[in-house]
Scaffold this motif. Structure first.
Motif, short mmCIF file in Angstrom:
data_model
loop_
_atom_site.label_atom_id
_atom_site.label_comp_id
_atom_site.label_asym_id
_atom_site.label_seq_id
_atom_site.Cartn_x
_atom_site.Cartn_y
_atom_site.Cartn_z
N GLU A 96 -14.06 1.63 12.55
CA GLU A 96 -13.53 0.54 11.73
C GLU A 96 -14.59 -0.53 11.47
OE1 GLU A 96 -9.87 -2.74 11.73
OE2 GLU A 96 -10.06 -1.26 13.35
N PRO A 97 -14.91 -0.77 10.20
CA PRO A 97 -15.91 -1.78 9.87
C PRO A 97 -15.28 -3.18 9.82
CG PRO A 97 -15.22 -0.66 7.88
CD PRO A 97 -14.47 0.00 9.03
N ARG A 98 -16.11 -4.19 9.79
CA ARG A 98 -15.61 -5.57 9.78
C ARG A 98 -15.39 -6.12 8.37
NH1 ARG A 98 -19.26 -5.35 13.99
NH2 ARG A 98 -21.00 -6.01 12.66
N ASP A 99 -16.20 -5.67 7.42
CA ASP A 99 -16.05 -6.16 6.05
C ASP A 99 -14.68 -5.75 5.49
OD1 ASP A 99 -17.50 -7.04 3.38
OD2 ASP A 99 -16.42 -5.17 2.97
N PRO A 100 -13.94 -6.68 4.84
CA PRO A 100 -12.58 -6.38 4.36
C PRO A 100 -12.51 -5.18 3.42
CG PRO A 100 -12.95 -8.74 4.34
CD PRO A 100 -14.28 -8.11 4.65
N LEU A 101 -13.43 -5.07 2.47
CA LEU A 101 -13.39 -3.95 1.54
C LEU A 101 -13.75 -2.64 2.23
CD1 LEU A 101 -12.96 -2.77 -1.21
CD2 LEU A 101 -15.23 -3.59 -1.90
N ASP A 102 -14.77 -2.69 3.08
CA ASP A 102 -15.11 -1.50 3.85
C ASP A 102 -13.92 -1.05 4.69
OD1 ASP A 102 -17.66 -1.58 2.85
OD2 ASP A 102 -18.56 -2.47 4.63
N ARG A 103 -13.21 -2.02 5.24
CA ARG A 103 -12.07 -1.71 6.10
C ARG A 103 -10.96 -1.01 5.30
NH1 ARG A 103 -7.39 -4.28 7.98
NH2 ARG A 103 -6.83 -3.69 10.12
N LEU A 104 -10.74 -1.42 4.05
CA LEU A 104 -9.74 -0.76 3.21
C LEU A 104 -10.14 0.69 2.94
CD1 LEU A 104 -8.63 -3.39 0.54
CD2 LEU A 104 -7.22 -2.31 2.29
N VAL A 105 -11.42 0.91 2.67
CA VAL A 105 -11.90 2.28 2.46
C VAL A 105 -11.67 3.10 3.73
CG1 VAL A 105 -13.92 3.72 2.01
CG2 VAL A 105 -13.60 1.59 0.73
N TRP A 106 -12.00 2.52 4.87
CA TRP A 106 -11.79 3.20 6.15
C TRP A 106 -10.31 3.54 6.37
CZ3 TRP A 106 -9.17 0.97 10.46
CH2 TRP A 106 -9.24 1.73 11.63
N LYS A 107 -9.42 2.59 6.08
CA LYS A 107 -7.98 2.85 6.25
C LYS A 107 -7.51 3.95 5.31
CE LYS A 107 -5.13 -0.61 6.64
NZ LYS A 107 -4.46 -1.90 6.37
N SER A 108 -8.07 4.00 4.09
CA SER A 108 -7.64 5.00 3.12
C SER A 108 -8.01 6.42 3.53
CB SER A 108 -8.24 4.70 1.74
OG SER A 108 -9.63 4.93 1.71
N GLN A 109 -8.94 6.54 4.48
CA GLN A 109 -9.37 7.87 4.94
C GLN A 109 -8.23 8.63 5.61
OE1 GLN A 109 -14.00 6.40 5.67
NE2 GLN A 109 -12.77 7.01 7.42
N GLU A 110 -7.15 7.95 5.99
CA GLU A 110 -6.02 8.64 6.62
C GLU A 110 -5.34 9.60 5.66
OE1 GLU A 110 -2.09 6.22 6.65
OE2 GLU A 110 -3.67 4.71 6.88
N PHE A 111 -5.55 9.42 4.34
CA PHE A 111 -4.91 10.30 3.35
C PHE A 111 -5.79 11.48 2.94
CE2 PHE A 111 -3.06 6.02 2.36
CZ PHE A 111 -1.80 6.29 2.87
N VAL A 112 -7.04 11.48 3.40
CA VAL A 112 -7.95 12.57 3.04
C VAL A 112 -7.42 13.89 3.60
CG1 VAL A 112 -10.26 13.49 3.46
CG2 VAL A 112 -9.97 11.08 2.86
N GLY A 113 -7.45 14.91 2.78
CA GLY A 113 -6.94 16.21 3.17
C GLY A 113 -5.45 16.36 2.94
N GLN A 114 -4.81 15.33 2.35
CA GLN A 114 -3.38 15.37 2.03
C GLN A 114 -3.23 15.15 0.53
OE1 GLN A 114 -0.94 12.92 4.76
NE2 GLN A 114 -2.85 12.49 5.84
N PRO A 115 -3.53 16.16 -0.27
CA PRO A 115 -3.57 16.00 -1.73
C PRO A 115 -2.22 15.69 -2.35
CG PRO A 115 -3.71 18.31 -1.14
CD PRO A 115 -3.83 17.55 0.15
N LEU A 116 -2.26 14.84 -3.37
CA LEU A 116 -1.08 14.58 -4.19
C LEU A 116 -1.10 15.52 -5.39
CD1 LEU A 116 -1.08 10.67 -4.34
CD2 LEU A 116 0.40 12.12 -2.95
N GLU A 117 0.06 15.84 -5.91
CA GLU A 117 0.16 16.60 -7.14
C GLU A 117 0.44 15.60 -8.26
OE1 GLU A 117 -0.24 19.85 -7.58
OE2 GLU A 117 -0.56 20.33 -5.47
N LEU A 118 -0.57 15.30 -9.05
CA LEU A 118 -0.43 14.31 -10.11
C LEU A 118 -0.05 14.98 -11.43
CD1 LEU A 118 -3.47 11.94 -9.46
CD2 LEU A 118 -1.13 11.76 -8.61
N GLU A 119 1.05 14.54 -12.01
CA GLU A 119 1.47 15.07 -13.30
C GLU A 119 0.50 14.61 -14.39
OE1 GLU A 119 3.95 17.02 -14.01
OE2 GLU A 119 4.98 17.10 -12.08
N PRO A 120 0.25 15.44 -15.39
CA PRO A 120 -0.54 14.97 -16.54
C PRO A 120 0.28 13.94 -17.32
CG PRO A 120 0.37 17.15 -16.96
CD PRO A 120 0.67 16.84 -15.52
#
Length: 265
Positions: A96-120
């Motif tokens: 976990e990084p200290r910079d707020p934006l870096d931290r958001l990127v780090w938190k978003s990593q929890e969804f990696v490997g869990q693909p969404l099916e996006l409609e066109p």
């Protein structure tokens, strides 16, 4: 049969759109629309201008991963490090990084490997060239972003060859409230280049438009091609100043990419 885009593993913007006349050669020219601009500046404070004291040593270069490999779910080690999985492209933070934006990127990593099916976009598209674009502004994308402390701006803008939506940090979240991006999908990065725009690579190996073209009006734009080459994800920061670097736009693109599963086809 309904077509869907499988979102599974590659690389992530803020703003709005309004029309602009005099665009050469009949190419559409995306501009900041009044509704989204208001949202961009509604948040208090400023978004992070760089890594600063963040754990930058945790960031992995995009070129170190094969983007054609199906992205896997990240593994967390006994000492708490989250390892970048095979197939994931772009910035990665093991701790976990200290910079707020870096931290958001780090938190978003929890969804990696869990693909969404996006409609066109389909019938939502204004032109036929937009119909097959994945709806990156779909509710399921924002459901994930909201768990990270990010809220959706006004309703998405769909134009000829693009879809665009605004996101910003929740005012109730002290670590995210000053962060915001415009982001979406576009038929080709060429529509942002015009006559003088040239794509280049940032320090992470991510394609950016740092100067020229639309970047002269909104600052640096970060891109990531789909593996099929049929569209691009893009992102730019709310700081509409060409003199500002690409770091925020690149991290915004990563936030979007991670939130839809870490890659897409």
């Amino acid at each position: 049969m309904t077509r869907t885009w499988t979102v599974s593993g590659r690389r992530m913007m803020w703003g709005q759109v309004s029309g602009c006349r005099g665009r050469p050669r009949g190419r559409w020219k995306p501009l900041l629309a009044a509704p989204l601009v208001g949202i961009l500046f509604a948040s208090n404070g400023c978004s992070s201008s760089g890594s600063g004291d963040a754990d930058v040593e945790d960031a992995a270069a995009a070129s170190s991963v094969d983007a054609d490999v199906a992205v896997e779910v990240p593994v967390t080690t006994e000492d708490g490090r989250m390892l970048q999985p095979a197939g994931h492209v772009g910035i990665w933070f093991e701790t976990e990084p200290r910079d707020p934006l870096d931290r958001l990127v780090w938190k978003s990593q929890e969804f990696v490997g869990q693909p969404l099916e996006l409609e066109p976009l389909g019938d939502k598209a204004r032109t036929q060239e937009s119909a097959d674009l994945p709806n990156t502004c779909a509710p399921e994308v924002f459901e994930r972003l909201e768990t990270l402390g990010i809220m959706r701006g006004q309703r998405p803008d769909v134009g000829p060859g693009y879809v665009l939506c605004a996101v910003s940090g929740k005012l109730s979240d002290s670590t995210a409230r000053g962060i915001g991006f415009l982001m979406g999908a576009v038929a080709s990065a060429d529509v942002f280049l015009w006559e003088d725009g040239r794509l280049s690579l940032d320090d992470s190996g991510i394609r950016v438009l740092a100067r020229g073209g639309f970047a002269n009006e909104v600052g640096c734009i970060a891109f990531e091609s789909s593996s099929s080459g049929s569209f691009e994800l893009y992102s730019y920061s709310r700081k509409m100043d060409p003199s500002i670097g690409c770091e925020e736009s690149v991290k915004g693109r990563q936030l979007l990419l991670n939130s839809i599963g870490g890659s897409y086809v």
